[in-house]
Motif scaffolding. Structure first.
Motif, short mmCIF file in Angstrom:
data_model
loop_
_atom_site.label_atom_id
_atom_site.label_comp_id
_atom_site.label_asym_id
_atom_site.label_seq_id
_atom_site.Cartn_x
_atom_site.Cartn_y
_atom_site.Cartn_z
N GLU A 1 17.24 9.23 -4.58
CA GLU A 1 17.85 9.39 -5.90
C GLU A 1 17.78 8.12 -6.74
OE1 GLU A 1 18.52 12.06 -7.20
OE2 GLU A 1 18.62 13.44 -5.50
N HIS A 2 17.32 7.02 -6.16
CA HIS A 2 17.27 5.75 -6.89
C HIS A 2 15.88 5.37 -7.37
CE1 HIS A 2 21.41 4.99 -5.70
NE2 HIS A 2 21.08 5.21 -4.43
N VAL A 3 14.83 6.02 -6.82
CA VAL A 3 13.46 5.61 -7.13
C VAL A 3 12.70 6.76 -7.79
CG1 VAL A 3 13.44 3.95 -5.23
CG2 VAL A 3 12.52 6.25 -4.86
N ASP A 4 11.51 6.44 -8.31
CA ASP A 4 10.71 7.42 -9.03
C ASP A 4 9.38 7.70 -8.37
OD1 ASP A 4 12.47 7.45 -11.60
OD2 ASP A 4 12.12 5.33 -11.17
N TYR A 5 8.87 6.74 -7.61
CA TYR A 5 7.57 6.85 -6.95
C TYR A 5 7.69 6.35 -5.51
CZ TYR A 5 5.80 6.52 -11.82
OH TYR A 5 5.57 6.68 -13.16
N ILE A 6 6.77 6.86 -4.68
CA ILE A 6 6.54 6.26 -3.37
C ILE A 6 5.08 5.85 -3.32
CG2 ILE A 6 6.07 8.49 -2.23
CD1 ILE A 6 7.50 7.18 0.28
N SER A 7 4.81 4.67 -2.74
CA SER A 7 3.46 4.13 -2.78
C SER A 7 2.59 4.68 -1.66
CB SER A 7 3.49 2.60 -2.70
OG SER A 7 3.87 2.18 -1.40
N CYS A 8 1.28 4.72 -1.92
CA CYS A 8 0.26 5.03 -0.92
C CYS A 8 -0.81 3.95 -0.99
CB CYS A 8 -0.40 6.38 -1.21
SG CYS A 8 0.72 7.79 -1.24
N HIS A 9 -1.31 3.53 0.16
CA HIS A 9 -2.40 2.55 0.24
C HIS A 9 -3.48 3.11 1.16
CE1 HIS A 9 0.39 -1.14 -0.75
NE2 HIS A 9 0.38 -0.22 -1.71
N ALA A 10 -4.74 3.03 0.72
CA ALA A 10 -5.85 3.51 1.56
C ALA A 10 -7.12 2.77 1.22
CB ALA A 10 -6.06 5.01 1.39
N TYR A 11 -7.83 2.33 2.26
CA TYR A 11 -9.12 1.67 2.10
C TYR A 11 -10.13 2.36 3.02
CZ TYR A 11 -6.45 -2.09 -0.12
OH TYR A 11 -5.64 -2.82 -0.95
N TYR A 12 -11.38 2.36 2.58
CA TYR A 12 -12.42 3.06 3.33
C TYR A 12 -13.65 2.19 3.47
CZ TYR A 12 -9.34 6.96 2.46
OH TYR A 12 -8.23 7.77 2.43
N GLN A 13 -14.41 2.41 4.55
CA GLN A 13 -15.66 1.72 4.76
C GLN A 13 -16.53 2.57 5.67
OE1 GLN A 13 -13.93 -1.68 7.54
NE2 GLN A 13 -16.14 -1.48 7.90
N GLU A 14 -17.84 2.33 5.61
CA GLU A 14 -18.75 2.99 6.54
C GLU A 14 -18.64 2.31 7.89
OE1 GLU A 14 -23.53 3.87 7.20
OE2 GLU A 14 -22.80 3.11 5.26
N ARG A 15 -18.56 3.12 8.94
CA ARG A 15 -18.45 2.59 10.30
C ARG A 15 -19.53 3.19 11.17
NH1 ARG A 15 -12.68 2.61 8.96
NH2 ARG A 15 -11.85 0.50 9.38
N GLY A 16 -20.15 2.33 11.98
CA GLY A 16 -21.10 2.79 12.98
C GLY A 16 -22.31 3.50 12.41
#
Length: 500
Positions: A234-249
């Motif tokens: 009830e006190h906030v407006d957003y929740i954060s998301c973090h994501a990073y990607y890379q080619e592997r193998g």
């Protein structure tokens, strides 16, 4: 030849376009600030020491809201060190990136830089080593017009008008053991709730972002969001998301389908937030701030010694050089963010200059565009009106990491005068002919048709060859009787704009 069919209905609205979806991120890390946006000795530097060639590129990129000053850096940040006479500002150790911080660029200077770029400030407060009082003090310094101790200090420091910061991040990645002052979800949720309540008591219309998980691979993912929101909903407006990607193998097929993982991340956070909201019988819906997303070759950086035991000023850290494939994936991630724009109301490409960035600089020398610059800049420039969800009929292919993935992905934006279609071809071997029913969209003619692709999917722009990769005309695009037809090259990102 493989084909795909896309239908677009004008009433298939995801959300009105909010320009905050084209945000970015500046952290006091490596050469992002020092020898990035700020280089007083550079020939293009202004009186504040900011490189105006970089300013021009930031404006071309089209970034809107800039998250600052971190990132991991914020959990050790003493904002008071960054204001007042520059010659009196202390040098501090930054534990996050094991470097020295001169504080020559601080709150007031950065706000002036934002005015040059036409961007909005999104401020992060330190809930790692500090807390409620420091957050309230920074809020007063930034936003109170005059007549209080800290607003008068800002005025005495040369900034008469308040900064008017509306969007505030309550810490950064507080679930991560790498974070200075990291916490359990229960401890952080309580602190975030108390901080948010106090900040909104000072200024009720603030928009506050509570920390979600640092990534969908965290062992506490999902449960972290639930616990934190049970305290702070009830006190906030957003929740954060973090994501990073890379080619592997060498698994390019999976890498090109990275946006499926982002989609999973978004859907999981939305369902968790809505569960908490329903449990609390709340009438509000929490939005998502995807305030860190990008391509990041993190595995390689972990194996390097660029973060070491030396205490250095602005060392070269995390300076990934991006390929065509990286740019195609980034363009696809942006398509996914737009496709979820009803809940992802804000996003920040991390970061802006030199550090995993679309813009690179050389001290005393040039500034240039990385491959990833192009899909972001074109999408920011062409997108307008409302985001529309197209219906796509296309074959799929199998990936080791993400299962079955469509060969083509797309998103559409439209207003009363113009529209734009953004597309990705994930096939490594085939050009794909796509027919798009745009009969309900504005625009009787193709006004622009561009693509990013290359015979070498690993081609890059470098200091020695700054224009090796760039946008090309999307040859053969036609519009006839409400049907747009395009041929997408293999491993490509494309955009087509329609107007009158």
């Amino acid at each position: 030849m493989t084909t795909a069919q896309i239908t677009v209905h004008r009433d298939a609205v995801v959300a009105p376009l909010n320009r905050r979806i084209f945000g970015s991120f500046v952290e006091h890390l490596g050469r992002c600030v020092y020898n990035g946006i700020y280089e007083p000795e550079h020939p293009t530097a202004n009186e504040d020491g900011f490189r105006l060639d970089v300013v021009d590129l930031v404006r071309e990129l089209g970034s809107t809201t800039i998250r600052y000053p971190g990132g991991n850096f914020v959990s050790g940040f003493r904002w008071e060190d960054s204001v007042g006479p520059r010659e009196e500002r202390p040098v501090r150790r930054d534990l996050a990136w094991h470097s020295l911080e001169t504080n020559q660029v601080g709150v007031d200077e950065f706000s002036r830089w934002l005015k040059l770029t036409g961007s909005e400030l999104m401020m992060a407060v330190n809930l790692g080593t500090r807390g409620i009082e420091a957050a309230l003090d920074l809020l007063e310094y930034c936003n109170h017009p005059s007549g209080t101790a800290l607003s008068e200090q800002r005025i005495a420091n040369g900034t008469v008008e308040p900064h008017g910061v509306k969007m505030w991040c309550l810490g950064n990645e507080m679930d991560g053991p790498w974070q200075t002052g990291y916490m359990t979800a229960d401890d952080y949720g309580k602190l975030a709730a108390r901080t948010a309540q106090a900040m909104k008591a000072a200024e009720r219309d603030l928009e506050l972002v509570v920390c979600g998980s640092s990534g969908s691979g965290m062992p506490t993912f999902g449960d972290w969001e639930r616990t934190v929101l049970e305290h702070s909903y009830e006190h906030v407006d957003y929740i954060s998301c973090h994501a990073y990607y890379q080619e592997r193998g060498g698994d390019l097929d999976s890498y090109l389908a990275s946006s499926l993982d982002m989609q999973y991340f978004i859907e999981t956070v939305v369902s968790t937030a809505d569960h908490v909201g329903n449990k609390l019988k709340s009438k509000k819906k929490i939005k998502l701030s995807f305030d860190e997303w990008n391509i990041w070759y993190l595995d390689e950086h972990r194996e390097s010694d660029e973060v070491n035991d030396e205490w250095r000023y602005a060392p070269r850290q995390l300076e990934d050089v991006y390929s065509v494939a990286d740019a195609v994936v980034l363009g696809n991630l942006l398509i996914t963010l737009l496709g979820n724009h009803d809940r992802v109301a804000s996003a920040s490409l991390a970061q802006l200059v030199n550090v995993i960035a679309p813009i690179m600089t050389e001290p005393g020398g040039a500034a240039w565009r990385q491959t990833t610059f192009f899909p972001f800049s074109v999408t920011s420039r062409l997108a307008s009106g409302e985001v529309l969800r197209p219906r796509i009929t296309v074959p799929t292919y199998e990936t080791a990491a993400h299962g079955s993935a469509p060969l083509v992905d797309a998103i559409v934006t439209a207003d009363d005068d113009r529209s734009a279609v953004f597309l990705v071809n994930r096939s490594q071997t085939e050009a794909i002919t796509v027919t798009i029913d745009v009969s309900e969209l504005a625009g009787a003619a193709i006004t622009e048709a561009v693509t990013l692709w290359d015979d070498d999917v690993y081609a890059k722009n470098t200091l020695d060859n700054q224009e090796r990769v760039g946008l090309k005309t999307l040859e053969g695009a036609t519009l006839e009787d409400g049907t747009l037809t395009v041929v997408l090259p293999p491993v490509s990102w494309s955009a087509v704009a329609l107007g009158n």
